[in-house]
Design a protein around this motif. Structure first.
Motif, PDB file in Angstrom:
ATOM      1  N   SER A 144       0.809  -1.218   0.000  1.00 35.37           N
ATOM      2  CA  SER A 144       0.000   0.000   0.000  1.00 35.37           C
ATOM      3  C   SER A 144       0.840   1.265   0.000  1.00 35.37           C
ATOM      4  O   SER A 144       0.298   2.354  -0.179  1.00 35.37           O
ATOM      5  CB  SER A 144      -0.924   0.012   1.237  1.00 35.37           C
ATOM      6  N   ASP A 145       2.178   1.139   0.238  1.00 37.12           N
ATOM      7  CA  ASP A 145       3.017   2.330   0.298  1.00 37.12           C
ATOM      8  C   ASP A 145       3.432   2.749  -1.111  1.00 37.12           C
ATOM      9  O   ASP A 145       4.598   2.698  -1.487  1.00 37.12           O
ATOM     10  CB  ASP A 145       4.239   2.080   1.186  1.00 37.12           C
ATOM     11  N   LYS A 146       2.473   3.173  -1.894  1.00 37.26           N
ATOM     12  CA  LYS A 146       2.701   3.561  -3.281  1.00 37.26           C
ATOM     13  C   LYS A 146       2.499   5.057  -3.450  1.00 37.26           C
ATOM     14  O   LYS A 146       1.954   5.724  -2.589  1.00 37.26           O
ATOM     15  CB  LYS A 146       1.729   2.805  -4.214  1.00 37.26           C
ATOM     16  N   GLU A 147       2.977   5.555  -4.589  1.00 39.24           N
ATOM     17  CA  GLU A 147       2.683   6.943  -4.917  1.00 39.24           C
ATOM     18  C   GLU A 147       1.169   7.103  -5.014  1.00 39.24           C
ATOM     19  O   GLU A 147       0.448   6.169  -5.369  1.00 39.24           O
ATOM     20  CB  GLU A 147       3.331   7.326  -6.249  1.00 39.24           C
ATOM     21  N   TRP A 148       0.702   8.321  -4.747  1.00 41.90           N
ATOM     22  CA  TRP A 148      -0.742   8.524  -4.650  1.00 41.90           C
ATOM     23  C   TRP A 148      -1.443   8.202  -5.962  1.00 41.90           C
ATOM     24  O   TRP A 148      -2.566   7.690  -5.962  1.00 41.90           O
ATOM     25  CB  TRP A 148      -1.041   9.957  -4.208  1.00 41.90           C
ATOM     26  N   TRP A 149      -0.819   8.514  -7.093  1.00 43.52           N
ATOM     27  CA  TRP A 149      -1.505   8.261  -8.372  1.00 43.52           C
ATOM     28  C   TRP A 149      -1.599   6.752  -8.654  1.00 43.52           C
ATOM     29  O   TRP A 149      -2.572   6.301  -9.242  1.00 43.52           O
ATOM     30  CB  TRP A 149      -0.793   8.998  -9.512  1.00 43.52           C
ATOM     31  N   THR A 150      -0.592   5.998  -8.214  1.00 39.32           N
ATOM     32  CA  THR A 150      -0.648   4.549  -8.364  1.00 39.32           C
ATOM     33  C   THR A 150      -1.718   3.953  -7.457  1.00 39.32           C
ATOM     34  O   THR A 150      -2.497   3.079  -7.866  1.00 39.32           O
ATOM     35  CB  THR A 150       0.719   3.934  -8.026  1.00 39.32           C
ATOM     36  N   GLN A 151      -1.774   4.445  -6.215  1.00 46.69           N
ATOM     37  CA  GLN A 151      -2.756   3.938  -5.271  1.00 46.69           C
ATOM     38  C   GLN A 151      -4.171   4.247  -5.738  1.00 46.69           C
ATOM     39  O   GLN A 151      -5.096   3.447  -5.547  1.00 46.69           O
ATOM     40  CB  GLN A 151      -2.523   4.542  -3.878  1.00 46.69           C
ATOM     41  N   GLN A 152      -4.351   5.405  -6.376  1.00 45.76           N
ATOM     42  CA  GLN A 152      -5.679   5.757  -6.879  1.00 45.76           C
ATOM     43  C   GLN A 152      -6.128   4.777  -7.950  1.00 45.76           C
ATOM     44  O   GLN A 152      -7.303   4.396  -8.006  1.00 45.76           O
ATOM     45  CB  GLN A 152      -5.665   7.187  -7.426  1.00 45.76           C
ATOM     46  N   TRP A 153      -5.201   4.347  -8.795  1.00 49.51           N
ATOM     47  CA  TRP A 153      -5.517   3.363  -9.834  1.00 49.51           C
ATOM     48  C   TRP A 153      -5.894   2.025  -9.196  1.00 49.51           C
ATOM     49  O   TRP A 153      -6.879   1.394  -9.581  1.00 49.51           O
ATOM     50  CB  TRP A 153      -4.322   3.212 -10.764  1.00 49.51           C
ATOM     51  N   ILE A 154      -5.118   1.576  -8.210  1.00 50.64           N
ATOM     52  CA  ILE A 154      -5.389   0.300  -7.546  1.00 50.64           C
ATOM     53  C   ILE A 154      -6.713   0.353  -6.782  1.00 50.64           C
ATOM     54  O   ILE A 154      -7.486  -0.615  -6.777  1.00 50.64           O
ATOM     55  CB  ILE A 154      -4.234  -0.074  -6.598  1.00 50.64           C
ATOM     56  N   ASP A 155      -6.983   1.485  -6.134  1.00 51.37           N
ATOM     57  CA  ASP A 155      -8.247   1.627  -5.397  1.00 51.37           C
ATOM     58  C   ASP A 155      -9.441   1.511  -6.337  1.00 51.37           C
ATOM     59  O   ASP A 155     -10.494   0.977  -5.957  1.00 51.37           O
ATOM     60  CB  ASP A 155      -8.294   2.976  -4.665  1.00 51.37           C
ATOM     61  N   LEU A 156      -9.281   2.024  -7.544  1.00 53.29           N
ATOM     62  CA  LEU A 156     -10.356   1.929  -8.521  1.00 53.29           C
ATOM     63  C   LEU A 156     -10.645   0.459  -8.851  1.00 53.29           C
ATOM     64  O   LEU A 156     -11.809   0.040  -8.906  1.00 53.29           O
ATOM     65  CB  LEU A 156      -9.972   2.694  -9.794  1.00 53.29           C
ATOM     66  N   LEU A 157      -9.596  -0.322  -9.031  1.00 54.58           N
ATOM     67  CA  LEU A 157      -9.785  -1.742  -9.318  1.00 54.58           C
ATOM     68  C   LEU A 157     -10.374  -2.481  -8.117  1.00 54.58           C
ATOM     69  O   LEU A 157     -11.252  -3.330  -8.256  1.00 54.58           O
ATOM     70  CB  LEU A 157      -8.456  -2.379  -9.714  1.00 54.58           C
ATOM     71  N   ASN A 158      -9.908  -2.136  -6.920  1.00 55.12           N
ATOM     72  CA  ASN A 158     -10.393  -2.816  -5.711  1.00 55.12           C
ATOM     73  C   ASN A 158     -11.862  -2.523  -5.420  1.00 55.12           C
ATOM     74  O   ASN A 158     -12.463  -3.169  -4.562  1.00 55.12           O
ATOM     75  CB  ASN A 158      -9.531  -2.419  -4.510  1.00 55.12           C
ATOM     76  N   SER A 159     -12.430  -1.534  -6.107  1.00 52.17           N
ATOM     77  CA  SER A 159     -13.855  -1.245  -5.927  1.00 52.17           C
ATOM     78  C   SER A 159     -14.728  -2.270  -6.653  1.00 52.17           C
ATOM     79  O   SER A 159     -15.950  -2.287  -6.477  1.00 52.17           O
ATOM     80  CB  SER A 159     -14.184   0.162  -6.436  1.00 52.17           C
ATOM     81  N   TYR A 160     -14.098  -3.123  -7.472  1.00 54.69           N
ATOM     82  CA  TYR A 160     -14.834  -4.157  -8.206  1.00 54.69           C
ATOM     83  C   TYR A 160     -15.441  -5.135  -7.207  1.00 54.69           C
ATOM     84  O   TYR A 160     -14.774  -5.615  -6.287  1.00 54.69           O
ATOM     85  CB  TYR A 160     -13.861  -4.868  -9.157  1.00 54.69           C
ATOM     86  N   ARG A 161     -16.707  -5.470  -7.377  1.00 55.33           N
ATOM     87  CA  ARG A 161     -17.420  -6.213  -6.340  1.00 55.33           C
ATOM     88  C   ARG A 161     -17.129  -7.716  -6.347  1.00 55.33           C
ATOM     89  O   ARG A 161     -17.414  -8.402  -5.374  1.00 55.33           O
ATOM     90  CB  ARG A 161     -18.931  -5.986  -6.473  1.00 55.33           C
ATOM     91  N   PHE A 162     -16.512  -8.242  -7.405  1.00 56.04           N
ATOM     92  CA  PHE A 162     -16.224  -9.678  -7.452  1.00 56.04           C
ATOM     93  C   PHE A 162     -14.847  -9.925  -6.838  1.00 56.04           C
ATOM     94  O   PHE A 162     -13.819  -9.999  -7.536  1.00 56.04           O
ATOM     95  CB  PHE A 162     -16.289 -10.192  -8.891  1.00 56.04           C
ATOM     96  N   LYS A 163     -14.798 -10.046  -5.515  1.00 57.53           N
ATOM     97  CA  LYS A 163     -13.545 -10.103  -4.779  1.00 57.53           C
ATOM     98  C   LYS A 163     -12.742 -11.375  -5.063  1.00 57.53           C
ATOM     99  O   LYS A 163     -11.511 -11.352  -5.105  1.00 57.53           O
ATOM    100  CB  LYS A 163     -13.812  -9.979  -3.276  1.00 57.53           C
ATOM    101  N   LYS A 164     -13.416 -12.503  -5.229  1.00 54.70           N
ATOM    102  CA  LYS A 164     -12.701 -13.741  -5.509  1.00 54.70           C
ATOM    103  C   LYS A 164     -11.970 -13.659  -6.845  1.00 54.70           C
ATOM    104  O   LYS A 164     -10.852 -14.156  -7.001  1.00 54.70           O
ATOM    105  CB  LYS A 164     -13.667 -14.928  -5.508  1.00 54.70           C
TER     106      LYS A 164
END
Length: 286
Positions: free
Chosen positions: A5-25
């Motif tokens: 999680s210790d990423k640059e803010w723009w990288t973390q924003q991209w990852i957070d967008l993907l993690n919002s996907y509801r199919f966690k498995k």
């Protein structure tokens, strides 16, 4: 591959967008694919990402991702807005994404980062009909690391390469500096002509008092009329903290940064108040 999680803010924003996907498995399988090296290739071809991901089939799956690109007119406005903010230009030239870069795009009715996953277009030739299959999601995760190494890849997906952006920024900044230099030279030239005219006039009338020094003739040592002095706050709200960026102090970072921001704001306000008060006092004494 780094999925911490210790990423640059723009990288973390991209990852957070993907993690919002509801199919966690599905996301968990995608992370495993990314960690285990199933993404065999990942290339940026103009405004698209082309990749190959090894799945359960013998042959790897081919996929592509892309964002909506901006028009040349949009980019002209964006570059112009960027060039007017020296701190943005400096950080981009240093390979860093300015913290409030979205302000530039928002000012032109645009967004650099996609707001939802629906804004990220993708296509995979696997049999999974889901909009985001595990192969596409695996590439998403790897893209986070790519963006961390090179934030200009986000601009490329929107239609402008790093080389072209920096060239246009340098041109804009260069034109601005050239205009200032030209104006300064013109003022100097006019001043020299006026000095020469006065000098010629004095010599022509042969009236040159002994105590006059011609090189100081344009100096003005009297107190200015207070009505001619206007004191205003800086047009930019940026402080030295904005220039240096966010410091890392662990859990105390936000508390310390908020404290420093308040200090700088108070100092700036007090400086303006002090200057205004001195101006009023000088005006009363005039």
């Amino acid at each position: 591959m780094n999925l911490q999680s210790d990423k640059e803010w723009w990288t973390q924003q991209w990852i957070d967008l993907l993690n919002s996907y509801r199919f966690k498995k599905r996301l968990e399988r995608a992370r495993n694919y990314a960690r285990q090296g199933n993404v065999l290739s990942l290339k940026f071809k103009e405004q698209r990402i082309i990749a190959q991901v090894q799945g359960t089939a013998p042959e790897p799956y081919k996929l592509s991702l892309w964002l909506d690109t901006f028009s040349d007119e949009d980019w002209n406005y964006i570059i112009q807005t960027l060039s007017e903010r020296a701190i943005f230009t400096a950080k981009l030239l240093a390979g860093e994404m300015p913290q409030n870069i979205e302000e530039v795009f928002a000012a032109n009715g645009l967004r650099l980062f996609p707001f939802t996953l629906e804004e990220i277009h993708s296509r995979c030739d696997c049999p999974d009909k889901a909009r985001v299959c595990k192969h596409i999601a695996a590439v998403y995760y790897l893209l986070g690391d790519r963006f961390s190494d090179d934030p200009f890849l986000l601009f490329q997906l929107r239609g402008r390469t790093q080389e072209k952006i920096l060239a246009e920024l340098r041109q804009k900044r260069g034109q601005s500096e050239y205009e200032k230099a030209t104006e300064t030279e013109q003022i100097k030239s006019e001043k020299t002509q006026e000095q020469q005219s006065v000098t010629n006039s004095i010599y022509a009338t042969s009236v040159i008092p002994e105590n006059i020094k011609l090189e100081q003739i344009w100096e003005y040592n009297q107190q200015l009329d207070s009505s001619l002095i206007v004191i205003t706050p800086s047009p930019s709200n940026e402080t030295i903290l904005d220039v240096l960026g966010k410091i890392s102090l662990g859990a105390s970072t936000d508390i310390v940064m908020d404290y420093f921001q308040k200090i700088y704001q108070n100092i700036s306000q007090q400086a303006v108040i002090t200057a205004l008060k001195q101006g009023e006092d000088e005006g009363d004494n005039a």
